[in-house]
Design a protein around this motif. Sequence first.
Motif, PDB file in Angstrom:
ATOM      1  N   LYS A 146       0.849  -1.180   0.000  1.00  0.00           N
ATOM      2  CA  LYS A 146       0.000   0.000   0.000  1.00  0.00           C
ATOM      3  C   LYS A 146       0.883   1.227   0.000  1.00  0.00           C
ATOM      4  O   LYS A 146       1.935   1.246   0.612  1.00  0.00           O
ATOM      5  CB  LYS A 146      -0.908   0.024   1.226  1.00  0.00           C
ATOM      6  CG  LYS A 146      -2.011  -0.999   1.176  1.00  0.00           C
ATOM      7  CD  LYS A 146      -2.965  -0.801   2.316  1.00  0.00           C
ATOM      8  CE  LYS A 146      -4.098  -1.791   2.200  1.00  0.00           C
ATOM      9  NZ  LYS A 146      -5.096  -1.593   3.236  1.00  0.00           N
ATOM     10  N   ARG A 180      -2.945   0.262  -3.835  1.00  0.00           N
ATOM     11  CA  ARG A 180      -2.564  -1.086  -3.414  1.00  0.00           C
ATOM     12  C   ARG A 180      -2.160  -1.869  -4.650  1.00  0.00           C
ATOM     13  O   ARG A 180      -2.873  -1.851  -5.660  1.00  0.00           O
ATOM     14  CB  ARG A 180      -3.753  -1.757  -2.728  1.00  0.00           C
ATOM     15  CG  ARG A 180      -3.479  -3.158  -2.268  1.00  0.00           C
ATOM     16  CD  ARG A 180      -4.664  -3.677  -1.432  1.00  0.00           C
ATOM     17  NE  ARG A 180      -4.389  -5.026  -1.030  1.00  0.00           N
ATOM     18  CZ  ARG A 180      -5.054  -6.097  -1.467  1.00  0.00           C
ATOM     19  NH1 ARG A 180      -6.067  -5.940  -2.307  1.00  0.00           N
ATOM     20  NH2 ARG A 180      -4.727  -7.299  -1.062  1.00  0.00           N
ATOM     21  N   ALA A 239     -10.824 -10.214 -10.792  1.00  0.00           N
ATOM     22  CA  ALA A 239      -9.724  -9.455 -11.409  1.00  0.00           C
ATOM     23  C   ALA A 239      -9.555  -9.790 -12.890  1.00  0.00           C
ATOM     24  O   ALA A 239      -9.333  -8.887 -13.703  1.00  0.00           O
ATOM     25  CB  ALA A 239      -8.417  -9.699 -10.659  1.00  0.00           C
ATOM     26  N   LYS A 295     -12.075  -7.987 -14.956  1.00  0.00           N
ATOM     27  CA  LYS A 295     -11.761  -6.569 -15.102  1.00  0.00           C
ATOM     28  C   LYS A 295     -10.663  -6.358 -16.144  1.00  0.00           C
ATOM     29  O   LYS A 295     -10.739  -5.433 -16.953  1.00  0.00           O
ATOM     30  CB  LYS A 295     -11.330  -5.953 -13.765  1.00  0.00           C
ATOM     31  CG  LYS A 295     -12.436  -5.831 -12.741  1.00  0.00           C
ATOM     32  CD  LYS A 295     -13.603  -5.001 -13.232  1.00  0.00           C
ATOM     33  CE  LYS A 295     -13.294  -3.527 -13.298  1.00  0.00           C
ATOM     34  NZ  LYS A 295     -14.454  -2.715 -13.702  1.00  0.00           N
ATOM     35  N   ILE A 347      -1.782  -6.249  -9.879  1.00  0.00           N
ATOM     36  CA  ILE A 347      -2.984  -5.448 -10.108  1.00  0.00           C
ATOM     37  C   ILE A 347      -2.891  -4.215  -9.236  1.00  0.00           C
ATOM     38  O   ILE A 347      -2.595  -4.302  -8.037  1.00  0.00           O
ATOM     39  CB  ILE A 347      -4.247  -6.252  -9.781  1.00  0.00           C
ATOM     40  CG1 ILE A 347      -4.306  -7.476 -10.707  1.00  0.00           C
ATOM     41  CG2 ILE A 347      -5.493  -5.379  -9.905  1.00  0.00           C
ATOM     42  CD1 ILE A 347      -5.285  -8.523 -10.273  1.00  0.00           C
ATOM     43  N   GLN A 386      -4.825  -1.138  -7.502  1.00  0.00           N
ATOM     44  CA  GLN A 386      -6.134  -0.670  -7.050  1.00  0.00           C
ATOM     45  C   GLN A 386      -5.952   0.714  -6.446  1.00  0.00           C
ATOM     46  O   GLN A 386      -4.958   0.963  -5.758  1.00  0.00           O
ATOM     47  CB  GLN A 386      -6.725  -1.588  -5.997  1.00  0.00           C
ATOM     48  CG  GLN A 386      -7.048  -2.980  -6.482  1.00  0.00           C
ATOM     49  CD  GLN A 386      -7.594  -3.846  -5.370  1.00  0.00           C
ATOM     50  OE1 GLN A 386      -7.100  -3.842  -4.247  1.00  0.00           O
ATOM     51  NE2 GLN A 386      -8.638  -4.598  -5.679  1.00  0.00           N
ATOM     52  N   GLY A 422      -9.519   0.925  -3.503  1.00  0.00           N
ATOM     53  CA  GLY A 422     -10.264  -0.316  -3.653  1.00  0.00           C
ATOM     54  C   GLY A 422     -10.795  -0.590  -5.046  1.00  0.00           C
ATOM     55  O   GLY A 422     -11.395  -1.641  -5.280  1.00  0.00           O
ATOM     56  N   ASN A 423     -10.585   0.314  -5.981  1.00  0.00           N
ATOM     57  CA  ASN A 423     -11.075   0.143  -7.353  1.00  0.00           C
ATOM     58  C   ASN A 423      -9.962  -0.341  -8.270  1.00  0.00           C
ATOM     59  O   ASN A 423      -8.828   0.128  -8.178  1.00  0.00           O
ATOM     60  CB  ASN A 423     -11.620   1.468  -7.895  1.00  0.00           C
ATOM     61  CG  ASN A 423     -12.799   1.969  -7.103  1.00  0.00           C
ATOM     62  OD1 ASN A 423     -13.728   1.218  -6.838  1.00  0.00           O
ATOM     63  ND2 ASN A 423     -12.740   3.214  -6.693  1.00  0.00           N
ATOM     64  N   PHE A 424     -10.307  -1.231  -9.187  1.00  0.00           N
ATOM     65  CA  PHE A 424      -9.347  -1.715 -10.183  1.00  0.00           C
ATOM     66  C   PHE A 424      -8.832  -0.536 -11.000  1.00  0.00           C
ATOM     67  O   PHE A 424      -9.608   0.246 -11.537  1.00  0.00           O
ATOM     68  CB  PHE A 424     -10.022  -2.732 -11.111  1.00  0.00           C
ATOM     69  CG  PHE A 424      -9.116  -3.258 -12.179  1.00  0.00           C
ATOM     70  CD1 PHE A 424      -8.398  -4.424 -11.980  1.00  0.00           C
ATOM     71  CD2 PHE A 424      -8.964  -2.594 -13.390  1.00  0.00           C
ATOM     72  CE1 PHE A 424      -7.549  -4.918 -12.967  1.00  0.00           C
ATOM     73  CE2 PHE A 424      -8.127  -3.075 -14.382  1.00  0.00           C
ATOM     74  CZ  PHE A 424      -7.423  -4.240 -14.168  1.00  0.00           C
ATOM     75  N   ALA A 425      -7.510  -0.401 -11.080  1.00  0.00           N
ATOM     76  CA  ALA A 425      -6.914   0.702 -11.844  1.00  0.00           C
ATOM     77  C   ALA A 425      -6.068   0.205 -13.011  1.00  0.00           C
ATOM     78  O   ALA A 425      -5.920   0.902 -14.005  1.00  0.00           O
ATOM     79  CB  ALA A 425      -6.070   1.582 -10.935  1.00  0.00           C
ATOM     80  N   TYR A 452      -6.994   6.423 -14.810  1.00  0.00           N
ATOM     81  CA  TYR A 452      -5.700   6.329 -14.118  1.00  0.00           C
ATOM     82  C   TYR A 452      -4.510   6.537 -15.050  1.00  0.00           C
ATOM     83  O   TYR A 452      -3.364   6.408 -14.626  1.00  0.00           O
ATOM     84  CB  TYR A 452      -5.606   4.991 -13.381  1.00  0.00           C
ATOM     85  CG  TYR A 452      -6.760   4.823 -12.422  1.00  0.00           C
ATOM     86  CD1 TYR A 452      -6.775   5.499 -11.211  1.00  0.00           C
ATOM     87  CD2 TYR A 452      -7.853   4.041 -12.756  1.00  0.00           C
ATOM     88  CE1 TYR A 452      -7.854   5.381 -10.349  1.00  0.00           C
ATOM     89  CE2 TYR A 452      -8.933   3.917 -11.896  1.00  0.00           C
ATOM     90  CZ  TYR A 452      -8.927   4.596 -10.703  1.00  0.00           C
ATOM     91  OH  TYR A 452      -9.997   4.489  -9.840  1.00  0.00           O
TER      92      TYR A 452
END
Length: 173
Positions: free
Chosen positions: A2, A16, A24, A27, A70, A72, A75-78, A104
């Motif tokens: 993090k 993160r 995942a 996504k 991955i 994030q 908490g959102n997939f970036a 992003y």
Amino acid sequence: MKTELPRSGEKPEEVRICGYYPGALGKIIEIHAIYYWEHWGFDISFETQVGREISEFMVRFRPDVDGLWIAQVNGNFAGALAIDGAHPGDDGARLRWFIMDTPYHGRGLGAVLMKRAMEFCRTAGHKKVHLWTFSGLDQARRIYERAGFVLAEEHEVDQWGSQIKEQKFVLDF
């Protein structure tokens, strides 16, 4: 891992970097399909190829030679990036599925994923890494070149419903 990704005038965001989690892969496939359809006109054959190949990769995933990172944000997939080390051959491991969701782009997360992946490659003992991309993805190309990749091959192809100039980049450690 993090960390905080500062944004001008806003509260820092929680970033993160993690591995696989449920949903995942969906996504990664979704972001690829939407981005390349909207910006490059790629057809359904691209989405199905990404889905099939990343699924096959995860079925045979070996953490000693393969990696999946991955990003994030709050908490959102970036974004994501993978190293496929299963069939190194003369070209070495293969960097695959490097994608950042559009909100992003330009925020440094792609460089963070690349750094993590290249550290992994060195630790795993990969002597070379290669990737396939195509001309026009300038932001990604800058990240590749900053990591030490060099253009090794280039040719025109007709695939995914579009005419593209496919490019192969390589990195020797």
